[in-house]
Design a protein around this motif. Structure first.
Motif, PDB file in Angstrom:
ATOM      1  N   GLN A 152     -30.988 -63.280-143.458  1.00 32.52           N
ATOM      2  CA  GLN A 152     -29.891 -62.962-142.553  1.00 32.52           C
ATOM      3  C   GLN A 152     -29.749 -64.101-141.567  1.00 32.52           C
ATOM      4  OE1 GLN A 152     -27.729 -60.239-142.455  1.00 32.52           O
ATOM      5  NE2 GLN A 152     -26.678 -61.431-140.865  1.00 32.52           N
ATOM      6  N   MET A 153     -28.590 -64.714-141.565  1.00 29.28           N
ATOM      7  CA  MET A 153     -28.343 -65.876-140.716  1.00 29.28           C
ATOM      8  C   MET A 153     -27.265 -65.534-139.702  1.00 29.28           C
ATOM      9  SD  MET A 153     -28.484 -68.970-143.524  1.00 29.28           S
ATOM     10  CE  MET A 153     -26.997 -68.450-144.375  1.00 29.28           C
ATOM     11  N   ASN A 154     -27.638 -65.565-138.442  1.00 26.55           N
ATOM     12  CA  ASN A 154     -26.712 -65.272-137.347  1.00 26.55           C
ATOM     13  C   ASN A 154     -26.521 -66.508-136.483  1.00 26.55           C
ATOM     14  OD1 ASN A 154     -26.638 -62.545-138.193  1.00 26.55           O
ATOM     15  ND2 ASN A 154     -28.391 -62.027-136.895  1.00 26.55           N
ATOM     16  N   SER A 155     -25.488 -66.472-135.671  1.00 24.17           N
ATOM     17  CA  SER A 155     -25.197 -67.581-134.758  1.00 24.17           C
ATOM     18  C   SER A 155     -25.225 -68.919-135.483  1.00 24.17           C
ATOM     19  CB  SER A 155     -26.206 -67.583-133.592  1.00 24.17           C
ATOM     20  OG  SER A 155     -26.188 -66.365-132.901  1.00 24.17           O
ATOM     21  N   LEU A 156     -24.550 -68.974-136.590  1.00 23.69           N
ATOM     22  CA  LEU A 156     -24.584 -70.174-137.419  1.00 23.69           C
ATOM     23  C   LEU A 156     -23.932 -71.356-136.721  1.00 23.69           C
ATOM     24  CD1 LEU A 156     -23.909 -68.489-140.839  1.00 23.69           C
ATOM     25  CD2 LEU A 156     -25.837 -70.007-140.353  1.00 23.69           C
TER      26      LEU A 156
END
Length: 122
Positions: free
Chosen positions: A81-85
């Motif tokens: 899960q990748m946030n604030s890319l």
């Protein structure tokens, strides 16, 4: 013997999120380590995060606080899960499985997926 198939990449704006998935198939009894690496153009492949079968995880400094790795051992699947890319997260992301115990009790080391593109626009 072991195949890894990634999904979930694509194009996203800076600040957005993506969830990568990687499913391993084959005559698998257990996978000790599953993880994600990435390679940007002109750069070396680098570790993003990995997860050991007994629960511990490791993250690159660039991923800490923004990315979360998880796995479903029953499905031989790992997620990222990748946030604030950020634009600097743009790369081809590769799934990796290491120290794979097969049902015939043999070991396989260092299996890789085909890679999936993640592009973050500014």
């Amino acid at each position: 013997q072991v195949q890894l198939v990634e999904s979930g990449g694509g194009l996203v704006q800076a600040g957005g999120s993506l969830r990568l998935s990687c499913a391993a198939s084959g005559n698998i009894a257990r996978i000790d380590v599953m993880g994600w690496y990435r390679q940007a153009p002109g750069e070396q492949r680098e570790l993003v995060a990995n997860s050991l079968i007994f629960g511990s995880t490791n993250y690159a400094d660039s991923a800490k606080g923004r990315f979360t790795i998880s796995r479903d051992n029953a499905k031989n699947t790992v997620y990222l899960q990748m946030n604030s890319l950020k634009p600097e997260d743009t790369a081809v992301y590769y799934c990796n499985a290491n120290r794979i115990r097969l049902t015939d009790n043999s070991l396989v080391f260092g299996s890789w997926g085909q890679g999936i593109q993640v592009t973050v626009s500014s």
